[in-house]
Design a protein around this motif. Structure first.
Motif, short mmCIF file in Angstrom:
data_model
loop_
_atom_site.label_atom_id
_atom_site.label_comp_id
_atom_site.label_asym_id
_atom_site.label_seq_id
_atom_site.Cartn_x
_atom_site.Cartn_y
_atom_site.Cartn_z
N LYS A 96 -2.49 -2.42 -4.68
CA LYS A 96 -1.25 -2.74 -5.13
C LYS A 96 -0.90 -4.41 -5.10
N LEU A 119 -3.10 -6.42 -7.14
CA LEU A 119 -2.61 -6.06 -8.72
C LEU A 119 -1.70 -7.29 -8.75
N ALA A 141 -9.89 -7.00 -10.81
CA ALA A 141 -10.00 -5.55 -11.53
C ALA A 141 -11.15 -4.94 -10.84
N SER A 160 -2.74 -10.75 -8.32
CA SER A 160 -3.63 -11.32 -9.72
C SER A 160 -2.60 -11.43 -11.12
N SER A 161 -1.37 -10.73 -10.79
CA SER A 161 -0.75 -10.82 -12.26
C SER A 161 0.74 -11.78 -11.86
N ILE A 167 -9.85 -3.69 -7.31
CA ILE A 167 -8.70 -2.56 -7.54
C ILE A 167 -9.24 -1.39 -8.08
#
Length: 114
Positions: free
Chosen positions: A32, A35, A59, A38-39, A62
Motif C-alpha cells: 500500500k 502504491l 508495479a 507511486s501514485s 507491489i
C-alpha cells in the motif's frame, strides 16, 4: 554478460528492503505504501521522482508483495545453508594450511654426531 548487472543489483536491494519492511509491518502495508508513493501527485511513469522513491518497477514490487506468501525455511534447508556457509568461510584456511599438512612428518631426524 554484465550489461544488466547494476539494474539487477538495485532490484535485489529493493526486494530485500521490501522483505524487511514486510517482516516488520506486513506485506500489504508495504504494498500500500509503494502504491501511494507511486501514485502521488507529480509522480508517474517517466517522472524524475519515481525511480528515487519507488525504484524503476513499483508495479512489479507491489505484485510480488501481494502475490506471494513467504514460506518458512525447513530445518534441513537451514542446516544445509549453515554447513555451506561454514564451508565457504573455512575454505581459505584449508587451502592455506594444505602445504603444511602435506609436509608434516617429512622432516629427517638430525643425528647427534653431525
Amino acid at each position: 554478460m554484465l550489461r544488466g548487472y547494476a539494474d539487477q543489483v538495485r532490484r535485489l536491494a529493493e526486494m530485500a528492503a521490501d522483505d524487511q519492511a514486510a517482516h516488520r509491518h506486513g506485506r500489504r502495508a508495504v504494498a500500500k505504501a509503494l502504491l501511494e508513493m507511486s501514485s502521488a501527485p507529480g509522480v508517474g511513469p517517466g517522472a524524475p521522482g519515481l525511480p528515487a522513491m519507488t525504484g524503476a518497477d513499483p508495479a512489479g514490487r507491489i505484485r510480488r508483495l501481494i502475490g506471494s506468501t513467504p514460506r518458512p525455511a525447513s530445518r534441513s534447508l537451514s542446516a544445509l545453508m549453515l554447513v555451506a556457509t561454514l564451508a565457504v568461510a573455512l575454505l581459505p584456511v584449508a587451502v592455506a594450511m594444505a602445504p603444511a599438512a602435506l609436509l608434516a612428518d617429512t622432516a629427517h631426524p638430525v643425528s647427534a654426531g653431525h
